[in-house]
Design an enzyme around this catalytic site. Structure first.
Site, PDB file in Angstrom:
ATOM      1  N   GLU A   1       0.826  -1.213   0.000  1.00 42.41           N
ATOM      2  CA  GLU A   1       0.000   0.000   0.000  1.00 42.41           C
ATOM      3  C   GLU A   1       0.864   1.269   0.000  1.00 42.41           C
ATOM      4  OE1 GLU A   1      -2.858  -0.443   3.198  1.00 42.41           O
ATOM      5  OE2 GLU A   1      -4.164  -1.610   1.898  1.00 42.41           O
TER       6      GLU A   1
ATOM      7  N   GLU B   1      -6.616  -7.710  -1.114  1.00 46.81           N
ATOM      8  CA  GLU B   1      -7.007  -7.766   0.292  1.00 46.81           C
ATOM      9  C   GLU B   1      -8.462  -7.362   0.431  1.00 46.81           C
ATOM     10  OE1 GLU B   1      -4.813  -5.449   3.102  1.00 46.81           O
ATOM     11  OE2 GLU B   1      -2.899  -5.929   2.191  1.00 46.81           O
TER      12      GLU B   1
HETATM   13  C1  GAL Z   1      -4.435  -3.033   4.815  1.00 50.40           C
HETATM   14  C2  GAL Z   1      -3.025  -3.542   4.969  1.00 50.40           C
HETATM   15  C3  GAL Z   1      -2.970  -4.873   5.676  1.00 50.40           C
HETATM   16  C4  GAL Z   1      -3.881  -4.872   6.863  1.00 50.40           C
HETATM   17  C5  GAL Z   1      -5.272  -4.491   6.444  1.00 50.40           C
HETATM   18  C6  GAL Z   1      -6.287  -4.497   7.559  1.00 50.40           C
HETATM   19  O1  GAL Z   1      -4.424  -1.660   4.667  1.00 50.40           O
HETATM   20  O2  GAL Z   1      -2.378  -3.639   3.736  1.00 50.40           O
HETATM   21  O3  GAL Z   1      -1.645  -5.137   6.047  1.00 50.40           O
HETATM   22  O4  GAL Z   1      -3.397  -3.952   7.804  1.00 50.40           O
HETATM   23  O5  GAL Z   1      -5.247  -3.193   5.912  1.00 50.40           O
HETATM   24  O6  GAL Z   1      -7.562  -4.137   7.129  1.00 50.40           O
END
Ligand code: GAL
Length: 687
Positions: A164, A317
């Protein structure tokens, strides 16, 4: 004789992977948080859940290099071997998003400084300055050793650079890098002064050394400086991504390299990144408490797909249930989690991954949902994960399929940045809110669209929407004008064509460069009273008669220069002035909406523009079914019911639902929060 081996095309790297594995399914896996005996159980449970791809090592730097120069990879050897034995592929990350504490302790210059001059400390993550040469040196050293060691490991299917990207630093090294970037862009301090309009408020710079990032100042910053800072920050992070990508490419020319973007995140301009990603990946965490979440998710998915030129993308994700970073974290049912995943696939994703496989016991994310909760496999969440794994296997025919759109929405990061700078007619006008409102109309009426950057050739599109393009360059204005002249319908929203690429306001009547095509021009931007202003609708207004149309937030003192006036302000500062116009031009039409319309009137305008164009909904003639999303991907027709209520949707058939294998004829009976993926059928059984 040397025969040159052609470079593989970016998209083919990911296509090769999915051709072998089917849709990707999995999540972030952080084995370093668990003892080694858990790893085998993880791999077994992953396999049972049909997981085929896990992202490993995103936050493992301190484990690989616990002290300067150390290399401890043995544990990762074992993790990758175990995963490989179970047939689970690895998306191996460069660990550069979170340097070990020793780096900041020994080299404080690697730590980021915020706009107030505060140097941030280790103890969380992202504690690096993208401008720090010492950070870069260490980041590339650990990346090189990792890549050299694992480039030929059979488990590795993909590379994941950092995490990110969005870090910002206002420190001295960043200031020096900013000056270099400005020097490249402008050549001389005089040109910089000109571009930033420093005649205002005695800001004239005499020497490069005086130029700084927009750190905390006594009063409003210079908007041109702020805009260039945003551009610089995005470019600087892209440089950091590229440096790591190049290390990977030097040792592995086959596997795709990506990093996880964040949809409509303001920190980087994804249009300038997309060509460097072999597959565009996105992290998406729709808020289960937000009724607009499904529509917004669709918008983000349209962006992500469009960034890759329509090629399949990867949901890198998402959350199986609640996140832990909002102040109040509503859970998500397994049905909704499944539906959101299927929505991503319907809109072009060739994979669905989650944060994270096994939940964490400690650390800041201990309450974040996961694929395998701390309570174990015999849980509602994990059963939902297994169900989704089976669904994604059944959707294998979707792999590689494309979503075709004849509607384009123009979206531009520098314009978004510049329109949001301080001291403007209203800070209630947000380019992305405006985009959401317009996109939602299309989504509700089952019309699929692409997002395009300005200046893109619009030849393939019949309807072109420009919800707001504050910063407008000649080449973009020309592309929009050409589209309307050759027969497309163009719809332009308020606060467009106001500024040039330096964020200087253009002189003369606005919207600059689009006045001719729109047949309308303006002289004042005017914030509207809190309760808005009623509009008088002309008899030719395209919507339902008698509907109480209202303008809010911002209006414009416009004059029709050839366009038909469809609505005028009934009262107030703009009384009698046109608010909505339509202009026949060449083979097409150009509409202008000089205000923020209520949602119903927005729909009236956009649906009329759609009818006037050659574009159409996915199932023409089908009335809108509230909450039901319909999208076609390749040969598969997806119907997704985002409402909790059953929906009956007539769909000319016959079809077979890939998710159940059942025939579907005539009417699709869709329970709440459920979906179907229809292909032509039924399939004749031969034995
Ligand atoms: C994202 C991040 C992950 C985790 C996730 C939680 O922003 O890339 O590592 O923290 O959020 O929702």
């Amino acid at each position: 004789m040397v025969i040159a081996v052609p470079e593989r095309s970016a998209a083919s790297r990911f296509a090769d992977l999915t051709a072998r594995s089917g849709l990707c399914f999995g999540g972030d896996y952080n084995p370093e948080q668990w003892p080694a005996d858990v790893w085998r159980e993880d791999a077994r449970l992953m396999r049972e859940a049909r997981v085929n791809l896990v992202t490993v090592g995103v936050f493992s730097w301190a484990r690989y290099e616990p002290r300067p120069g150390a290399r401890e990879f043995d544990w990762l050897d074992e993790v990758l071997d175990v995963l490989d034995e179970h047939g689970i592929g690895v998306d191996l990350a460069t660990p550069t998003a979170s340097p070990p504490p020793w780096l900041g302790a020994r080299h404080p210059g690697t730590l980021p400084v915020d706009a107030e001059g505060v140097r941030l400390v280790p103890g969380s993550r992202n504690q690096f300055s993208p401008a720090s040469s010492v950070y870069r040196e260490h980041a590339l050293a650990i990346t090189t050793d990792l890549v050299v060691r694992y480039a030929n490991h059979p488990a590795v299917r993909m590379w994941h650079v950092g995490n990110e990207f969005g870090q910002v630093c206002y420190g001295d090294e960043a200031a020096a890098a900013f000056r270099e970037w400005l020097r490249d862009r402008y050549g001389s301090v005089e040109a910089l002064d000109d571009a930033w309009g420093t005649a205002v408020w005695s800001q004239r710079y005499d020497d490069w050394s005086e130029v700084l990032p927009p750190r905390r100042m006594p009063y409003h910053p210079n908007p041109s400086q702020a805009l260039d800072w945003r551009r610089f920050c995005s470019d600087q992070l892209l440089g950091l991504y590229r440096a790591q990508r190049d290390v990977i490419r030097a040792h592995d020319t086959e596997r795709p390299v990506t990093t996880n973007l964040m949809g409509f995140f303001a920190g980087i301009d994804p249009w300038t990144w997309a060509d460097d990603l072999d597959v565009v990946s996105d992290d998406a965490y729709p808020d289960p408490g937000d009724p607009q979440a499904p529509a917004d998710a669709a918008l983000t998915q349209d962006l992500v797909r469009s960034l890759g030129g329509g090629a399949p993308w990867l949901l890198m994700e998402s959350a199986t249930s609640a996140v832990s970073w909002r102040p109040h974290n509503l859970p998500k049912s397994p049905e909704r989690s499944r539906l959101e995943s299927l929505q991503a696939v319907a809109r072009g994703a060739d994979g669905v991954c989650f944060f994270q496989w096994r939940g964490s016991r400690s650390g800041a994310e201990r309450f974040h949902s996961s694929m395998l909760p701390l309570a174990g496999a015999d849980t509602r969440v994990h059963r939902g994960v297994r169900r989704l794994g089976a669904d994604l296997e059944r959707l294998r025919p979707v792999v590689g399929g494309r979503v075709e759109a004849r509607v384009a929405i123009v979206v531009d990061w520098p314009s978004w940045w510049a329109s949001g700078e301080v001291a403007r007619p209203t800070d209630r006008l947000d380019a992305v809110d405006q985009l959401r409102a317009w996109h939602r109309v299309l989504w509700e009426h089952h019309v699929v669209c692409d997002l395009v950057p300005p200046a893109r050739d619009l030849a393939g599109y019949d309807l072109v929407l420009v919800p707001q393009l504050y910063l407008l360059e000649e080449v973009a204005a020309q592309a929009l004008t050409d589209a309307a002249r050759r027969g497309a319908v163009l719809v332009v929203g308020p606060f467009t064509g106001v500024a040039d690429e330096r964020a200087h306001l253009r002189t003369g009547r606005f919207p600059a460069l689009l006045r001719d095509v729109l047949g309308v021009s303006g002289e004042e931007h005017a914030a509207l009273p809190d309760d808005g202003v009623p509009l008088d609708l002309a008899p030719r207004w395209p919507g339902r008669p008698g509907a109480g149309a209202r303008a809010s937030v911002l209006g414009e003192l416009l004059r029709a220069d050839g366009a038909d006036v469809l609505a005028t302000y009934r009262a107030g500062h703009l009384a009698g002035a046109p608010a909505v116009t339509r202009h026949g031009v060449g083979q097409g039409e150009a509409w202008y909406v000089g205000t923020v319309l209520d949602q119903r009137s927005t729909a009236d305008v956009l649906l009329a523009a759609l009818r006037a164009s050659a574009a159409a909904p996915v199932l023409p003639g089908l009335p809108a079914h509230p909450g039901v999303e319909i999208v076609r991907r390749g040969d598969v027709l997806f119907l997704l019911n985002h409402s909790p209520d059953r929906a009956l949707v007539p769909v000319p058939g016959p079809h077979v639902d890939l998710l159940t294998g059942e025939p579907v004829t005539g009417v699709v009976d869709l329970p709440g929060h459920d979906a179907v993926a229809l292909v032509d059928g039924p399939i004749e059984r031969t034995s």
